[in-house]
Design a protein around this motif. Sequence first.
Motif, PDB file in Angstrom:
ATOM      1  N   ASP A   1      75.841  -7.080  -2.021  1.00 24.35           N
ATOM      2  CA  ASP A   1      75.647  -8.448  -1.537  1.00 24.35           C
ATOM      3  C   ASP A   1      75.963  -8.484  -0.040  1.00 24.35           C
ATOM      4  O   ASP A   1      77.128  -8.354   0.354  1.00 24.35           O
ATOM      5  N   PRO A   2      74.962  -8.667   0.820  1.00 24.77           N
ATOM      6  CA  PRO A   2      75.219  -8.617   2.263  1.00 24.77           C
ATOM      7  C   PRO A   2      76.131  -9.743   2.751  1.00 24.77           C
ATOM      8  O   PRO A   2      76.900  -9.550   3.703  1.00 24.77           O
ATOM      9  N   LEU A   3      76.071 -10.900   2.126  1.00 26.35           N
ATOM     10  CA  LEU A   3      76.926 -12.016   2.543  1.00 26.35           C
ATOM     11  C   LEU A   3      78.394 -11.709   2.240  1.00 26.35           C
ATOM     12  O   LEU A   3      79.279 -11.913   3.083  1.00 26.35           O
TER      13      LEU A   3
ATOM     14  N   LYS B   1      73.656   4.615   2.690  1.00 21.66           N
ATOM     15  CA  LYS B   1      73.265   3.435   1.918  1.00 21.66           C
ATOM     16  C   LYS B   1      71.957   2.845   2.439  1.00 21.66           C
ATOM     17  O   LYS B   1      71.159   2.300   1.662  1.00 21.66           O
ATOM     18  N   ARG B   2      71.713   2.952   3.725  1.00 17.67           N
ATOM     19  CA  ARG B   2      70.421   2.503   4.260  1.00 17.67           C
ATOM     20  C   ARG B   2      69.281   3.350   3.694  1.00 17.67           C
ATOM     21  O   ARG B   2      68.178   2.841   3.463  1.00 17.67           O
ATOM     22  N   LEU B   3      69.544   4.621   3.438  1.00 18.71           N
ATOM     23  CA  LEU B   3      68.528   5.462   2.804  1.00 18.71           C
ATOM     24  C   LEU B   3      68.314   5.053   1.346  1.00 18.71           C
ATOM     25  O   LEU B   3      67.181   5.073   0.846  1.00 18.71           O
ATOM     26  N   LEU B   4      69.377   4.671   0.648  1.00 11.07           N
ATOM     27  CA  LEU B   4      69.203   4.135  -0.705  1.00 11.07           C
ATOM     28  C   LEU B   4      68.299   2.908  -0.674  1.00 11.07           C
ATOM     29  O   LEU B   4      67.406   2.749  -1.520  1.00 11.07           O
ATOM     30  N   ALA B   5      68.532   2.046   0.298  1.00  9.64           N
ATOM     31  CA  ALA B   5      67.705   0.843   0.434  1.00  9.64           C
ATOM     32  C   ALA B   5      66.250   1.186   0.730  1.00  9.64           C
ATOM     33  O   ALA B   5      65.340   0.435   0.371  1.00  9.64           O
ATOM     34  N   ALA B   6      66.019   2.335   1.373  1.00  9.81           N
ATOM     35  CA  ALA B   6      64.661   2.763   1.704  1.00  9.81           C
ATOM     36  C   ALA B   6      63.971   3.475   0.541  1.00  9.81           C
ATOM     37  O   ALA B   6      62.829   3.912   0.690  1.00  9.81           O
ATOM     38  N   GLY B   7      64.660   3.599  -0.595  1.00  5.08           N
ATOM     39  CA  GLY B   7      64.009   4.150  -1.769  1.00  5.08           C
ATOM     40  C   GLY B   7      64.463   5.530  -2.195  1.00  5.08           C
ATOM     41  O   GLY B   7      63.973   6.069  -3.186  1.00  5.08           O
ATOM     42  N   TYR B   8      65.409   6.143  -1.466  1.00  5.16           N
ATOM     43  CA  TYR B   8      65.952   7.439  -1.877  1.00  5.16           C
ATOM     44  C   TYR B   8      66.964   7.197  -2.999  1.00  5.16           C
ATOM     45  O   TYR B   8      67.899   6.424  -2.831  1.00  5.16           O
ATOM     46  N   GLU B   9      66.797   7.877  -4.124  1.00  2.23           N
ATOM     47  CA  GLU B   9      67.607   7.548  -5.301  1.00  2.23           C
ATOM     48  C   GLU B   9      68.838   8.427  -5.476  1.00  2.23           C
ATOM     49  O   GLU B   9      69.849   7.979  -6.024  1.00  2.23           O
ATOM     50  N   LYS B  10      68.751   9.695  -5.060  1.00  5.06           N
ATOM     51  CA  LYS B  10      69.877  10.614  -5.217  1.00  5.06           C
ATOM     52  C   LYS B  10      70.044  11.405  -3.929  1.00  5.06           C
ATOM     53  O   LYS B  10      69.167  12.182  -3.557  1.00  5.06           O
ATOM     54  N   LEU B  11      71.183  11.219  -3.258  1.00  3.94           N
ATOM     55  CA  LEU B  11      71.425  11.816  -1.949  1.00  3.94           C
ATOM     56  C   LEU B  11      72.788  12.470  -1.904  1.00  3.94           C
ATOM     57  O   LEU B  11      73.750  11.964  -2.492  1.00  3.94           O
ATOM     58  N   PHE B  12      72.885  13.589  -1.178  1.00  2.00           N
ATOM     59  CA  PHE B  12      74.198  14.123  -0.871  1.00  2.00           C
ATOM     60  C   PHE B  12      74.197  14.672   0.546  1.00  2.00           C
ATOM     61  O   PHE B  12      73.153  14.976   1.125  1.00  2.00           O
TER      62      PHE B  12
ATOM     63  N   PRO C   1      72.316  -3.618  11.188  1.00  2.00           N
ATOM     64  CA  PRO C   1      71.234  -2.983  10.421  1.00  2.00           C
ATOM     65  C   PRO C   1      71.657  -2.610   9.001  1.00  2.00           C
ATOM     66  O   PRO C   1      70.851  -2.680   8.075  1.00  2.00           O
ATOM     67  N   PHE C   2      72.923  -2.221   8.824  1.00  2.00           N
ATOM     68  CA  PHE C   2      73.416  -1.911   7.483  1.00  2.00           C
ATOM     69  C   PHE C   2      73.425  -3.155   6.609  1.00  2.00           C
ATOM     70  O   PHE C   2      72.974  -3.128   5.454  1.00  2.00           O
ATOM     71  N   LEU C   3      73.942  -4.257   7.134  1.00  2.00           N
ATOM     72  CA  LEU C   3      73.988  -5.488   6.344  1.00  2.00           C
ATOM     73  C   LEU C   3      72.579  -5.966   5.981  1.00  2.00           C
ATOM     74  O   LEU C   3      72.344  -6.446   4.867  1.00  2.00           O
ATOM     75  N   GLN C   4      71.643  -5.817   6.896  1.00  2.00           N
ATOM     76  CA  GLN C   4      70.260  -6.183   6.581  1.00  2.00           C
ATOM     77  C   GLN C   4      69.691  -5.303   5.474  1.00  2.00           C
ATOM     78  O   GLN C   4      68.974  -5.781   4.590  1.00  2.00           O
ATOM     79  N   ALA C   5      70.036  -4.018   5.501  1.00  2.18           N
ATOM     80  CA  ALA C   5      69.518  -3.088   4.495  1.00  2.18           C
ATOM     81  C   ALA C   5      70.096  -3.369   3.115  1.00  2.18           C
ATOM     82  O   ALA C   5      69.443  -3.072   2.099  1.00  2.18           O
ATOM     83  N   LEU C   6      71.299  -3.924   3.036  1.00  2.00           N
ATOM     84  CA  LEU C   6      71.918  -4.194   1.738  1.00  2.00           C
ATOM     85  C   LEU C   6      71.055  -5.101   0.868  1.00  2.00           C
ATOM     86  O   LEU C   6      71.117  -5.030  -0.363  1.00  2.00           O
ATOM     87  N   GLU C   7      70.246  -5.933   1.493  1.00  2.00           N
ATOM     88  CA  GLU C   7      69.392  -6.835   0.720  1.00  2.00           C
ATOM     89  C   GLU C   7      68.416  -6.065  -0.164  1.00  2.00           C
ATOM     90  O   GLU C   7      67.995  -6.554  -1.212  1.00  2.00           O
TER      91      GLU C   7
END
Length: 306
Positions: A236-238, A69-80, A264-270
Amino acid sequence: MRYYRQAAIRPKLERRAQVIDAVRSFFSVSGFLEIDTPVRIPAPAPEMHIDAQESGDWFLQTSPELCMKRLLAAGYEKLFQICRCFRKGERGNRHVPEMTLLEWYAAGFDYMDLMIQCEELIGFVAGRMGNAQRLAYRGHAVDLTPPWDRMTVATAFERFGGMTAQQALDKDCFDEIMGIAIEPQLGFDRPLFLYDYPARCGALARLKPAEPSVAERFELYVAGMELCNGFSELTDPLEQRVRFDAENRARGTKGKTVYPIAEPFLQALEAMPPAAGNALGLDRLVMLFTGAASIDEVVAFTPEEL
């Protein structure tokens, strides 16, 4: 000549390699990027019924979910990813404490989109295995022609559980009834998606906007076997922090390990876009395509052999 169990199961291990190759091909032609993330992490997602294996001061991953999910937040759209995951204390005919998991994520998808993609994936693998649109598993002929059956969790409890899902939660027997009364009834004529779980059963899943008492989560059943767990992602990180805290409190109440919060995961959720993700047990998928009664038949080494 000395007997080795591994010699007897070689045809199944060869089929296992073919299944994994077919899975990779499916995601490659579907535009997904295969990635690797660390197996040893400082903080797994706290969930009441999943226990992480300690590794020094850190833990072996129970799922690659947080890093993906952190990679999704970094702009990767399709991952496996096809990886090893570790869940302490899980051992049985369909469980090993070190399992092989397929996990994938797609930005812009929801859980309904993932159900369709599950149909496509398993249909693709079946075609590669020469099964076309029918899967024979231990005396059952399962029709793989889409669309597959769908049933809400509420309906499943009314039909097979002898009580409502809420009553089962209140009596702390939800998982017991699922495992004993409901799951053995599912997915024999054709695969079945069990969906819309109670909100309490989706620690990282988005709640349904029109019905916030349920989470946008599904599990897939084939011939009575749970194959995967997918959901629309909570972004929603909260709210996610509140849920993590609640899961940790519940774990503490039961005397289980309370895990650190993955900051770091919760921060990336934003920055994470709307997305959906799915975790599929590859060992179980191989069981379906080899007719194996036990997971021991499709893994090269069992824990006891080590």
